[in-house]
Write a protein that holds these residues in place. Structure first.
Motif, mmCIF file in Angstrom:
data_model
loop_
_atom_site.group_PDB
_atom_site.id
_atom_site.type_symbol
_atom_site.label_atom_id
_atom_site.label_comp_id
_atom_site.label_asym_id
_atom_site.label_seq_id
_atom_site.Cartn_x
_atom_site.Cartn_y
_atom_site.Cartn_z
ATOM 1 N N LEU A 28 -6.572 -9.824 -5.896
ATOM 2 C CA LEU A 28 -5.646 -9.185 -4.954
ATOM 3 C C LEU A 28 -4.916 -10.246 -4.140
ATOM 4 C CD1 LEU A 28 -7.813 -6.257 -3.540
ATOM 5 C CD2 LEU A 28 -5.835 -6.065 -5.064
ATOM 6 N N LYS A 29 -3.686 -9.916 -3.787
ATOM 7 C CA LYS A 29 -2.954 -10.777 -2.864
ATOM 8 C C LYS A 29 -3.698 -10.868 -1.546
ATOM 9 C CE LYS A 29 1.880 -10.199 -4.280
ATOM 10 N NZ LYS A 29 3.182 -9.650 -3.864
ATOM 11 N N GLU B 63 -1.393 -8.366 3.660
ATOM 12 C CA GLU B 63 -0.924 -6.984 3.570
ATOM 13 C C GLU B 63 -0.786 -6.504 2.122
ATOM 14 O OE1 GLU B 63 -0.531 -4.632 5.915
ATOM 15 O OE2 GLU B 63 -1.513 -6.133 7.176
ATOM 16 N N GLY B 64 -0.251 -7.365 1.264
ATOM 17 C CA GLY B 64 -0.053 -6.967 -0.129
ATOM 18 C C GLY B 64 -1.362 -6.546 -0.784
ATOM 19 N N LYS C 100 -3.961 -5.296 0.607
ATOM 20 C CA LYS C 100 -4.398 -3.978 1.094
ATOM 21 C C LYS C 100 -3.707 -2.866 0.322
ATOM 22 C CE LYS C 100 -5.524 -5.582 5.735
ATOM 23 N NZ LYS C 100 -4.937 -5.815 7.067
ATOM 24 N N ARG C 101 -2.506 -3.170 -0.170
ATOM 25 C CA ARG C 101 -1.796 -2.153 -0.964
ATOM 26 C C ARG C 101 -2.186 -2.240 -2.440
ATOM 27 N NH1 ARG C 101 2.545 -3.915 2.367
ATOM 28 N NH2 ARG C 101 3.341 -5.230 0.690
ATOM 29 N N GLY C 102 -3.130 -3.129 -2.758
ATOM 30 C CA GLY C 102 -3.585 -3.236 -4.137
ATOM 31 C C GLY C 102 -2.721 -4.135 -5.000
ATOM 32 N N GLU C 103 -1.873 -4.938 -4.402
ATOM 33 C CA GLU C 103 -1.000 -5.805 -5.198
ATOM 34 C C GLU C 103 -1.760 -7.042 -5.671
ATOM 35 O OE1 GLU C 103 2.520 -6.639 -2.947
ATOM 36 O OE2 GLU C 103 2.863 -4.504 -2.540
#
Length: 433
Positions: A66-67, A70-71, A73-76
């Motif tokens: 995962l990034k 914030e990213g 947390k969005r699953g990016e």
RNA sequence: GUGAGUGUAGCUCAGCUGGCAGAGCAUCGGAUUGUGAUUCCGAGGGUCGUGGGUUCAAGUCCCAUCACUCACCCCA
């Protein structure tokens, strides 16, 4: 609190680690004998580097990262653990155009796959890869087969075979029966021949809509395995198969010149191998005794590097699975006694005589002999002998009052039980020989 | 991702139709205060994976959960 390892991972305690290092040292010696040089790459790569290289099934097994922030947390996702050592090599080649070709490298590092663990299958495992980049000659392919052969032989294997085929030959077979448009699914079915048998393959092919007639033609093509296979296919396939057949012949001849035992090389027209990127000869090593799947696989992949760099760079290589090698070698009893690297245990007779033992162990170590000193509070001398025996240390030195007076040490060889009193210098000579 | 099986001492396992937790190996102590591996005597070691349920009573039966193993898929 109960503690568990992550699924599909293991700790390698010293005894196991000694086995692993023994295998690595043996393979490195062979790799370097053939002129391959070491390379290491990072454990993780950018996600774009890995995606699209392993087919749909393989891609699902990639461990993604995962990034940060914030990213994430969005699953990016922007990075992933490497899935093999071949794609990272292709990236290295693309990023270093000044490398002299042919570039021959070996790489021994862990890779990660989100597979369901099983016997001989782990989520983290070490691959031992050998590749030659920038060379179209079949001599490079022959060297790969030879290095595989010599490596297995150096490890002590006897009952192994290396199956060989050519992707273009397999494609010619499939096109010959008019199944060119569904090549990959047909190849997957055919590749399972050894596992599910001819009837199983037939059922699978039918399930994919292949006609009985086509299946019959396929089996005719595949009816010969081993020495006559290439002649047989040449007669049936004609011109479309000329190039791959000649390439295979060239490779097999060269491998034989390099000392590969021909009985161990088997032309198998049904060998496909999974990874999407193979384009030329492919090969796979398996042992006959413990059933564990292949312990090594490889082949030519002339298109992979070009994906990263616009220029076409040919390449051929192979991968040995360290973890499977260790499993198989353990079962076959191919490991020497690796319990301890230490050759000698120097006992401590008493608190008062401890300094003499310390000086003795130092002298032995300075002579280049791995030696242990009894570090614990002085126990019975018998216990100290026992600890040496359990650790697999063959020699024991005792320095007691009698030895001190005589200016000697007592040296006992545990495997034979023989013991004598002699000077420390003589004892060192004896241990060394 | 699909299907099956197994969790009891450090390890390998036994434990019957529910009735006081067992063996071998390993460990530790002693026989043997300058000698291991062999032999003999003795000792320690358990929340029976975890949580709930049924029962006078559960390692044993039921449910859930976790872990591991095997097969499939795929692969080293």
């Amino acid at each position: 609190m109960s503690v568990h390892l992550a699924k599909g991972t293991r700790d390698h305690l010293p005894e196991k680690m000694n086995q692993r290092l023994h295998v690595i040292a043996t393979l490195r010696e062979v790799f370097e004998r053939y002129g391959f040089e070491p390379l290491e790459t990072p454990a993780f790569e950018r996600i774009e580097t890995l995606m699209g290289k392993y087919g749909d099934e393989g891609e699902q097994l990639i461990f993604k990262i995962l990034k940060r922030g914030e990213g994430g947390k969005r699953g990016e996702v922007d990075q992933a653990l490497r899935y093999d050592l071949t794609v990272p090599l292709a990236r290295v080649i693309a990023m270093n155009p000044a490398l002299r070709m042919p570039f021959k490298r070996y790489q021994i590092q862990p890779v990660w796959r989100a597979d369901r663990p099983q016997r001989g299958r782990y989520r983290e495992f070490v691959q031992c890869d050998v590749d030659t980049v920038g060379c179209t000659s079949m001599l490079a392919d022959a060297e790969c087969v030879a290095v595989l052969h010599d490596g297995l032989q150096a490890l002590g294997f006897e009952g192994f075979t290396i199956r060989v085929n050519h992707r273009a030959l397999l494609r010619a077979c499939v096109e010959h029966v008019g199944l060119g448009d569904m090549e990959s699914s047909v190849l997957i079915a055919i590749d399972k021949l050894d596992k599910i048998g001819r009837d199983g393959v037939n059922a699978e092919l039918k399930g994919r809509g292949v006609s009985d007639e086509s299946i019959a033609t396929l089996w005719e093509l595949f009816s010969v395995r081993g020495p006559g296979a290439l002649d047989h296919l040449e007669a049936l396939l004609g011109a479309p198969a000329t190039t791959p057949i000649n390439e295979l012949r060239e490779m097999l001849d060269a491998a034989a010149e390099m000392g590969v035992v021909l009985d161990r090389l088997v032309v198998d027209p049904t060998l496909a191998r999974g990874l999407g990127y193979y384009t030329g000869p492919v090969f796979e090593a398996e042992v006959t005794e413990p059933k564990i799947g292949s312990i090594s696989g490889g082949g030519r992949y002339d298109g992979l590097v070009g994906i990263f760099s616009n220029r076409q760079v040919p390449a051929v290589g192979l991968s040995l699975g360290l973890d499977r090698l260790v499993v198989v070698m353990e079962e076959l009893g191919l490991f020497p006694d690796l319990r301890s690297a230490s050759k000698v245990l120097v006992t401590v007779y008493s608190e008062e005589l401890r300094p003499h033992s310390i000086r003795a162990v130092s002298t032995i170590r300075e002579a280049g002999i791995p030696a242990q000193l009894v570090l614990d509070r002085v126990g019975k001398i018998g216990k100290q002998f026992k600890s040496a025996d359990q650790a697999g240390i063959p020699w024991v030195v005792v320095i007691g009052p009698d030895d001190l007076q005589a200016g000697t040490v007592s040296l006992k060889h545990l495997p034979s039980g023989s013991q004598e009193n002699l000077s420390l210098a003589r004892a060192i000579d004896k241990i060394r020989s």
